[in-house]
Motif scaffolding. Sequence first.
Motif, PDB file in Angstrom:
ATOM      1  N   HIS A   9       0.802  -1.215   0.000  1.00 53.99           N
ATOM      2  CA  HIS A   9       0.000   0.000   0.000  1.00 53.99           C
ATOM      3  C   HIS A   9       0.839   1.271   0.000  1.00 53.99           C
ATOM      4  N   TYR A  10       2.152   1.149  -0.173  1.00 55.22           N
ATOM      5  CA  TYR A  10       3.020   2.322  -0.201  1.00 55.22           C
ATOM      6  C   TYR A  10       2.704   3.154  -1.431  1.00 55.22           C
ATOM      7  N   LYS A  11       2.246   4.391  -1.218  1.00 52.89           N
ATOM      8  CA  LYS A  11       1.922   5.286  -2.327  1.00 52.89           C
ATOM      9  C   LYS A  11       2.186   6.711  -1.843  1.00 52.89           C
ATOM     10  N   PRO A  12       3.393   7.223  -2.094  1.00 56.85           N
ATOM     11  CA  PRO A  12       3.698   8.563  -1.611  1.00 56.85           C
ATOM     12  C   PRO A  12       2.838   9.619  -2.288  1.00 56.85           C
ATOM     13  N   SER A  13       2.419  10.606  -1.502  1.00 61.88           N
ATOM     14  CA  SER A  13       1.681  11.730  -2.057  1.00 61.88           C
ATOM     15  C   SER A  13       2.672  12.791  -2.497  1.00 61.88           C
ATOM     16  N   LEU A  14       2.166  13.816  -3.165  1.00 61.69           N
ATOM     17  CA  LEU A  14       3.008  14.906  -3.619  1.00 61.69           C
ATOM     18  C   LEU A  14       3.767  15.524  -2.438  1.00 61.69           C
ATOM     19  N   GLU A  15       3.124  15.607  -1.298  1.00 68.26           N
ATOM     20  CA  GLU A  15       3.760  16.173  -0.100  1.00 68.26           C
ATOM     21  C   GLU A  15       4.854  15.278   0.460  1.00 68.26           C
ATOM     22  N   ASP A  16       4.815  13.995   0.110  1.00 67.78           N
ATOM     23  CA  ASP A  16       5.814  13.038   0.599  1.00 67.78           C
ATOM     24  C   ASP A  16       7.066  12.993  -0.266  1.00 67.78           C
ATOM     25  N   MET A  17       7.037  13.684  -1.423  1.00 63.77           N
ATOM     26  CA  MET A  17       8.149  13.624  -2.369  1.00 63.77           C
ATOM     27  C   MET A  17       8.880  14.965  -2.412  1.00 63.77           C
ATOM     28  N   THR A  18      10.211  14.883  -2.469  1.00 65.52           N
ATOM     29  CA  THR A  18      11.051  16.072  -2.532  1.00 65.52           C
ATOM     30  C   THR A  18      12.088  15.892  -3.630  1.00 65.52           C
ATOM     31  N   ILE A  19      12.354  16.985  -4.334  1.00 67.67           N
ATOM     32  CA  ILE A  19      13.419  16.981  -5.341  1.00 67.67           C
ATOM     33  C   ILE A  19      14.682  17.503  -4.697  1.00 67.67           C
ATOM     34  N   GLN A  20      15.787  16.838  -4.962  1.00 66.28           N
ATOM     35  CA  GLN A  20      17.081  17.293  -4.462  1.00 66.28           C
ATOM     36  C   GLN A  20      18.149  16.993  -5.505  1.00 66.28           C
ATOM     37  N   PRO A  21      19.320  17.602  -5.376  1.00 67.34           N
ATOM     38  CA  PRO A  21      20.386  17.297  -6.341  1.00 67.34           C
ATOM     39  C   PRO A  21      20.692  15.802  -6.347  1.00 67.34           C
ATOM     40  N   MET A  22      20.984  15.282  -7.532  1.00 67.63           N
ATOM     41  CA  MET A  22      21.336  13.866  -7.646  1.00 67.63           C
ATOM     42  C   MET A  22      22.777  13.677  -7.186  1.00 67.63           C
ATOM     43  N   GLU A  23      22.939  12.845  -6.182  1.00 68.83           N
ATOM     44  CA  GLU A  23      24.256  12.517  -5.650  1.00 68.83           C
ATOM     45  C   GLU A  23      24.748  11.214  -6.297  1.00 68.83           C
ATOM     46  N   PRO A  60      29.713  14.259 -14.267  1.00 66.75           N
ATOM     47  CA  PRO A  60      29.407  15.080 -13.089  1.00 66.75           C
ATOM     48  C   PRO A  60      28.815  16.453 -13.429  1.00 66.75           C
ATOM     49  N   VAL A  61      29.226  17.050 -14.525  1.00 70.11           N
ATOM     50  CA  VAL A  61      28.678  18.360 -14.902  1.00 70.11           C
ATOM     51  C   VAL A  61      27.228  18.222 -15.348  1.00 70.11           C
ATOM     52  N   LEU A  62      26.953  17.240 -16.201  1.00 71.15           N
ATOM     53  CA  LEU A  62      25.593  17.007 -16.662  1.00 71.15           C
ATOM     54  C   LEU A  62      24.682  16.620 -15.496  1.00 71.15           C
ATOM     55  N   ARG A  63      25.185  15.781 -14.598  1.00 75.29           N
ATOM     56  CA  ARG A  63      24.401  15.374 -13.423  1.00 75.29           C
ATOM     57  C   ARG A  63      24.015  16.600 -12.608  1.00 75.29           C
ATOM     58  N   ARG A  64      24.962  17.496 -12.374  1.00 78.58           N
ATOM     59  CA  ARG A  64      24.694  18.681 -11.554  1.00 78.58           C
ATOM     60  C   ARG A  64      23.727  19.642 -12.248  1.00 78.58           C
ATOM     61  N   MET A  65      23.853  19.801 -13.559  1.00 77.55           N
ATOM     62  CA  MET A  65      23.060  20.792 -14.277  1.00 77.55           C
ATOM     63  C   MET A  65      21.659  20.306 -14.664  1.00 77.55           C
ATOM     64  N   GLN A  66      21.518  19.010 -14.970  1.00 75.56           N
ATOM     65  CA  GLN A  66      20.252  18.540 -15.535  1.00 75.56           C
ATOM     66  C   GLN A  66      19.505  17.504 -14.704  1.00 75.56           C
ATOM     67  N   TYR A  67      20.178  16.783 -13.841  1.00 76.72           N
ATOM     68  CA  TYR A  67      19.536  15.669 -13.139  1.00 76.72           C
ATOM     69  C   TYR A  67      19.179  16.020 -11.710  1.00 76.72           C
ATOM     70  N   ALA A  68      18.115  15.377 -11.221  1.00 74.38           N
ATOM     71  CA  ALA A  68      17.686  15.545  -9.844  1.00 74.38           C
ATOM     72  C   ALA A  68      17.166  14.209  -9.330  1.00 74.38           C
ATOM     73  N   ALA A  69      17.278  14.022  -8.036  1.00 76.60           N
ATOM     74  CA  ALA A  69      16.734  12.835  -7.375  1.00 76.60           C
ATOM     75  C   ALA A  69      15.396  13.205  -6.749  1.00 76.60           C
ATOM     76  N   VAL A  70      14.497  12.252  -6.699  1.00 79.15           N
ATOM     77  CA  VAL A  70      13.230  12.425  -5.992  1.00 79.15           C
ATOM     78  C   VAL A  70      13.259  11.435  -4.835  1.00 79.15           C
ATOM     79  N   VAL A  71      13.112  11.967  -3.636  1.00 81.59           N
ATOM     80  CA  VAL A  71      13.181  11.145  -2.429  1.00 81.59           C
ATOM     81  C   VAL A  71      11.871  11.254  -1.650  1.00 81.59           C
ATOM     82  N   ASN A  72      11.618  10.244  -0.813  1.00 81.99           N
ATOM     83  CA  ASN A  72      10.435  10.279   0.039  1.00 81.99           C
ATOM     84  C   ASN A  72      10.790  10.940   1.367  1.00 81.99           C
TER      85      ASN A  72
END
Length: 172
Positions: A9-23, A60-72
């Motif tokens: 039943h795990y279903k994160p809502s919009l409030e449960d998700m955050t965008i952050q830099p991709m590490e 690393p440059v492309l990752r920093r400029m274009q990519y993001a991680a979405v975390v719960n």
Amino acid sequence: MTNFTDEVHYKPSLEDMTIQPMEIDHARQICEWQYESPYDLYHWPAWDTMQKDEIEFGDPVLRRMQYAAVVNRDRELIGFAQFFPIVGVTRLGLGLHPALCGRGIGPGFLRLLIREALRRAPQNSIDLEVLTWNTRAIRAYERAGFAIEDTYVRPTPQGPAEFHCMVYQSIL
């Protein structure tokens, strides 16, 4: 990391998700994701190969400029996005953890990415490409406000394939 397959039943809502830099740790995890057929074509090469050859988020440059991680809320990686700049357009690339696919999370996930794309380049339109056979993704994109604007064949690592270009139509 949470074993999402054990949490039926795990279903994160919009409030449960955050965008952050991709590490680098996020990038390594994404390279380990295994999708079931026919979605297995979305597998990434091994992280060592991505890094050595500077492929996509292995650069690393492309990752920093274009990519993001979405975390719960627990800071666990649930997806990622690429915000690819084209003149007047932000093209979204995205991926959701394989165990979360098909659970109805897509539209909320997309709304989060749309907000971030608008924050990064408010003057741009937003689009994405999707393989025409991927009806599961197409339905999620439509529910998030995208509409098919064009269909074309383009090369992929597996050979030529037919894609829809979907453009964001709705206002958040």
